[in-house]
Design an enzyme around this catalytic site. Structure first.
Site, short mmCIF file in Angstrom:
data_model
loop_
_atom_site.label_atom_id
_atom_site.label_comp_id
_atom_site.label_asym_id
_atom_site.label_seq_id
_atom_site.Cartn_x
_atom_site.Cartn_y
_atom_site.Cartn_z
N ASP A 111 0.85 -1.19 0.00
CA ASP A 111 0.00 0.00 0.00
C ASP A 111 0.89 1.24 0.00
OD1 ASP A 111 -2.49 1.26 0.05
OD2 ASP A 111 -2.55 1.35 2.21
N GLU A 148 2.72 4.85 -4.14
CA GLU A 148 2.76 5.73 -5.33
C GLU A 148 4.12 6.41 -5.54
OE1 GLU A 148 -0.94 4.51 -4.24
OE2 GLU A 148 0.24 5.85 -2.98
N ASP A 152 -9.12 3.72 -2.86
CA ASP A 152 -10.01 4.18 -1.79
C ASP A 152 -11.29 4.77 -2.37
OD1 ASP A 152 -8.07 3.34 -0.08
OD2 ASP A 152 -7.24 5.32 0.31
#
Length: 997
Positions: free
Chosen positions: A350, A353, A431
């Protein structure tokens, strides 16, 4: 070589170059590499997306010296390379990776820049993954793909019909695939370049339950136990970040997860796997073994001055591994290898990015330095490697899991990715929100990823942010249970989102939906075998059934799972019984497992198909090769059908050595007898001794049954036409009765409350003009939560329902009265007094005062949003002289920054001075003669657009600019004073989007 190179034409100067791109064939027939010139070809960086970068550099000899059907043009200006490919009118465009919004992409523009995009909307232009790829379906049904093979930020502009425009820093090649006879052939061709999806372990195709967070090992076991007690199928429980010791990766909380091996042992005993999260941000803390090891091995991403970059994430100050270096990937892989010994079945990457807190850009500076391997591009700044950071992290994690156990297939889920990351990891759509809009979008988002080479994906079922209602959750589970990746997940602070959390009716729908999935796992597993070995897609848009039919190309509530057509209801008040279903050309036979329900999708099997069906198990590991096997058979118009079943151990790599069984079943009608038999097989895996159940579909849910032994020919006698007609009509009647008798999930939208009692699940109202779409939430502050500008394809404002967005306050304090009260709709008109659409809202802010807001689009300026706001005295007591308390009208919009590092605010003040306010300027206040002279602009240099905010300068006494992570507030403040009936406070202002040089 010379025979295959096009000629540079058009203008050419030291500043601007343009013309037709030159080409050479690579990889396979129909695949071409295009460059602006020979020099550009030599200057291009290595490919990260290709399995083998050398394949992109090596020309091949083609049959008949084939040349491209369509040649892109280019223009190089100011170090930007603009590539344009014009296709025939009537071409439909898809792909572009992980994108929200519509399925057919004409009219959209997105940017490949991996972004932590919590609560994204349909107009968000950069999400968590980057796939610079477009799939074009031509009017005749043929298809063509184009890949911009660059890791840099890339603009994919599809706003002009049948035209693909790609813009990224020079120099980069584009690769075209096709035209081929079908879109499936294009995807197979693409997979030869960027690779196929990893072969998932069979258990990973079961349902998976997650939450941020199951706070202790006891809670994890409680959830697992409840699944088994309630006979709801499930294979995996996920551990979010709170299992760690202070968010330190590779650690376990000593109180709440004191013995992870014992926990996993208990889960395994009940048939569950355990997946654990690992983030890239490593806490900067001497004595923490990961930090010390990384520092000793010099693995961190550096600033331009050569020191490690430090950014805030969950643990506080963090350093970040530089996965662009092979030595760092090996370091991480060895950490993963040791970590897996705790009983880790899968790993969740997670925040990769990479996401960084407390900065406007939401990520690390583009000036950071990665000391990358030469085969990836060498030492480069972060802007070069940003989009592949998560891809390389997932690769390292995958390789570490493989090191830990060569006999197990790794399972990695990554949030960030790039073209090619499907070789190492599954993904999910980030999300999302618990709204009907996001349920509807989830279908297109999963399909777009599949059309971009990533077939193993799915959304957070039920929505991550906010509270699902029973009906929303049940409907979402109905369709989500048929996505390739199937996981429920929700954020901290929301109500429980397990399948039993929404009442008995929803629980039963979830049970039915998941039992459906488990019956179809033999089909899904077979589809993934073909996806892994051949590059074929798993879930596809409905138009794949007939690419020539333009009426199918924009269907967004249906999709194909192999030959199974899934039709879902994605709107609140429309169940299966009210669904308008459009079937592709040919034979499509409806079927179910006696489980039809108004809140579940409809299923159809394509004529000419055979699909394998298993038992409705509690978990995948419960399956036994000797279990009964069912084949559903749908004959085509010629009385034939075929299908495949792939079987192996469900894990490991013995299948690569031939230890598998691929059975090709066929069915044929002759003289009123349908014979189902094995046509041929592959592999050395021994066929299990088992019963075979044939169900021959007749239509309307009717079917004929026969039983036999798998491997032998089975025969089904067809009834007469009259008997068949009676069977079909009887089945249709029973199907209708089942739907009528089914207990639907109650529609109790308004009763479900979210954090702090806010109602999060009601449907926002919409205001629409020819250029704007606004979404407004009257029941929490009358806020505007979305501002989408159609001509530019941009979403300037997007927020969660209960906070941010466009708010107004009645005081100088942040979130003072007015921002969260329930507003009433005083007036709502579609055509009213010179405006197109308008709404008037009013909220009681106490003390006899109301905050009133009129929002409309002037007819003579449909490109403008007009907002007139007032604080009005309604019932101010006479004892106060008719005057209220001291109030200030504070307009507080939170605008989304599509490109934070390329954005700034500009204006000319009343005194004539000019100002440009950049994100690094922090919060700034302008008063007196420094107030903007009636307008200011939020400029996005990357887009070449500005959002202009005009206002009545006599009503505004202060302006405030506040930059935050990915957002900016442009606030207008009135004077502070008491109001009376005769002297309200007002601010009238408007928004418009303009082009800027």
């Amino acid at each position: 070589m010379a025979n295959y190179e096009g000629q540079v034409s058009g203008s050419s100067s030291s500043d601007v170059r343009s013309g037709n791109m030159i080409f050479e064939p690579i990889l396979d027939d129909g695949v071409f590499r295009f460059d602006c010139s020979v020099d550009d070809r030599e200057a291009a960086y290595p490919s990260v997306s290709f399995v083998n970068s050398r394949d992109r550099e090596t020309p091949i000899t083609t049959h008949n010296h084939k040349v491209p059907s369509y040649t892109p043009t280019f223009e190089c200006l100011l170090e930007q390379q603009v590539v344009q490919l014009e296709l025939p009118l009537g071409t439909s465009l898809y792909g572009t990776g992980e994108v929200s919004g519509q399925l057919e992409r004409t009219g959209t523009r997105v940017f490949t820049w991996n972004t932590d995009a919590w609560g994204y909307g349909p107009g968000t232009t950069s999400l968590y993954q980057s796939h610079p790829w477009v799939l074009a379906v031509l009017p005749n049904g043929e298809a063509l793909g184009i890949l911009a093979d660059t890791t840099r930020r890339c603009e994919i502009d599809l706003r002009k019909e049948s035209t693909i425009r790609l813009i990224s820093p020079s120099s980069y090649p584009v690769i075209t695939f096709g035209p081929f006879a079908s879109p499936t052939e294009v995807l197979i061709s693409l997979s030869k370049a960027i690779g196929t999806v990893f072969m998932p372990p069979k258990w990973s195709l079961g349902y998976q339950q997650c939450r941020w967070s199951y706070i202790s090992d006891q809670r994890v076991l409680e959830v697992a136990k409840t699944f088994r007690e309630k006979s709801i199928p499930c294979d995996v429980i996920w551990m979010d970040i709170d299992y760690m010791d202070g968010f330190r990766c590779f650690t376990f909380d000593k109180e709440r997860f004191r013995d992870p091996k014992s926990l996993v042992k208990d889960l395994h005993y009940s048939g569950f796997k355990a997946i654990w999260m690992l983030d890239p941000g490593i806490k900067q803390e001497k004595g923490y073994f990961i930090y010390d090891s990384g520092s000793e091995n010099d693995v961190w991403v550096q600033k331009a001055d050569g020191t490690p970059f430090v950014g805030d994430v969950w643990p506080g100050p963090c350093v970040f591994p530089d996965y662009t270096q092979s030595k760092v990937r090996a370091w991480w892989a060895n950490l993963v290898k040791d970590y897996v010994s705790n009983g880790v079945d899968g790993i969740w990457n997670d925040m990769n990015e990479p996401a960084v807190f407390k900065v406007v850009t939401k990520t690390m500076p583009e000036s950071n330095v990665h000391r990358g391997d030469g085969e990836l591009g060498g030492c480069q700044n972060h802007s070069f490697y940003h989009n592949v950071y998560g891809f390389l992290m997932a690769r390292s994690t995958y390789e570490g899991m493989k090191l830990a156990n060569e006999d197990k297939r790794p399972f990695v889920l990554t949030r960030a990715g790039f073209s090619g990351s499907q070789r190492y990891a599954a993904t999910w759509t980030g999300d999302n929100l618990s709204t009907w809009e996001h349920l509807h979008m989830s279908i297109s988002m999963v399909l777009q990823l599949g059309l971009s080479g990533q077939p193993l994906s799915g959304p957070d079922i039920g929505g991550f942010a906010g509270n699902a209602t029973p009906r929303l959750f049940g409907r979402w589970m109905g369709v989500g249970s048929l996505f390739p990746f199937c996981r429920g997940h929700s954020e901290a602070g929301t109500t429980d989102h397990e399948p039993w959390s929404f009442g008995e009716e929803c629980e039963e729908v979830c049970r039915l939906a998941l039992k459906r999935r488990y019956r179809l796992i033999p089909l899904i597993y077979t589809l993934f075998y073909f996806a892994h070995t051949r590059g074929t897609p798993v879930a596809t848009p409905t138009f794949f059934a007939d690419p020539k039919d333009p009426s199918l190309r924009k269907l967004e509530n249906s999709f194909l799972l192999g030959p199974v057509l899934v039709y879902a209801s994605t709107t609140r008040n429309q169940g299966l019984d009210k669904l308008l279903i459009t079937l592709p050309k040919g034979t499509w036979l409806g079927f179910d497992f006696n489980d039809s329900h108004p809140d579940l999708p409809a299923l159809y099997l394509k004529g000419g198909s055979i699909i394998p069906v298993g038992l409705p198990l509690q978990h995948v590991g419960e399956a036994n090769p000797s279990d009964d096997l069912t084949l559903l058979v749908a004959l085509d118009e010629y009385g034939k059908a075929e299908g495949f079943l792939f079987e192996d151990d469900g894990d490991g790599y013995e299948f690569t050595k031939g230890n598998y069984l691929l059975t090709h079943y066929v069915a044929e009608l002759q003289l009123s007898v349908v014979t189902v038999s094995v046509h041929k097989t592959e592999g050395s895996w021994k066929r299990p001794k088992r019963r075979l159940h044939i169900q021959l579909l007749l239509g309307g849910g009717a079917m004929l049954d026969t039983w036999g032994v798998d491997g032998e020919a089975l025969h089904v006698n067809l009834p007469s036409e009259e008997e068949a007609s009676t069977l079909v009509s009887t089945s249709e009647k029973q199907y209708k009765e089942r739907l009528e008798k089914a207990i639907q999930i109650p529609d109790i939208e308004d009763e479900v409350s979210g954090p702090k009692g806010m109602e999060l699940s009601r449907t926002p109202i919409e205001l629409k003009s020819s250029e704007w779409l606004l979404k407004i939430v009257p029941w929490i502050g009358g806020r505007i939560i979305s501002m989408i500008h159609f001509p530019s394809g941009t979403q300037w404002l997007h927020s969660r329902i209960e906070i941010s967005g466009y708010e107004e306050y009645s005081g100088t304090e942040y979130r003072s009265a007015g921002c969260s009260e329930e507003y009433s709709i005083i007036n709502r008109e579609l055509e009213h007094a010179g405006e197109e659409e308008s709404v008037v809202l009013e909220g009681d802010i106490g003390g006899g005062l109301v905050l009133q807001r009129q929002i409309y689009f002037p007819k003579n300026a449909a490109n403008t949003i007009q907002i007139n706001s007032s604080i009005i005295a309604r019932k101010v007591g006479a004892g106060s002289g008719g005057f209220s308390r001291l109030v200030c009208l504070r307009v507080h919009p939170t605008f989304s920054l599509l490109h934070p590092s390329e954005s700034f605010v500009s204006f000319t003040s009343i005194d004539g001075s000019t100002h440009e306010v950049f994100p690094d300027g922090g919060e700034q206040i302008f008063e007196g003669h420094l107030i903007p002279n009636g307008k200011w602009r939020l400029v996005d240099k990357c887009l070449g657009l500005a959002l202009v905010n005009r206002f009545n300068v006599t009503e505004v006494f202060k302006c405030l600019v506040h930059w935050d992570s990915g957002t900016v507030n442009l606030e207008l403040w009135s004077e502070s004073r008491p109001v009376s009936e005769q002297s309200p406070l007002r601010i009238s202002h408007q928004y418009e989007v303009i082009q800027v040089p």
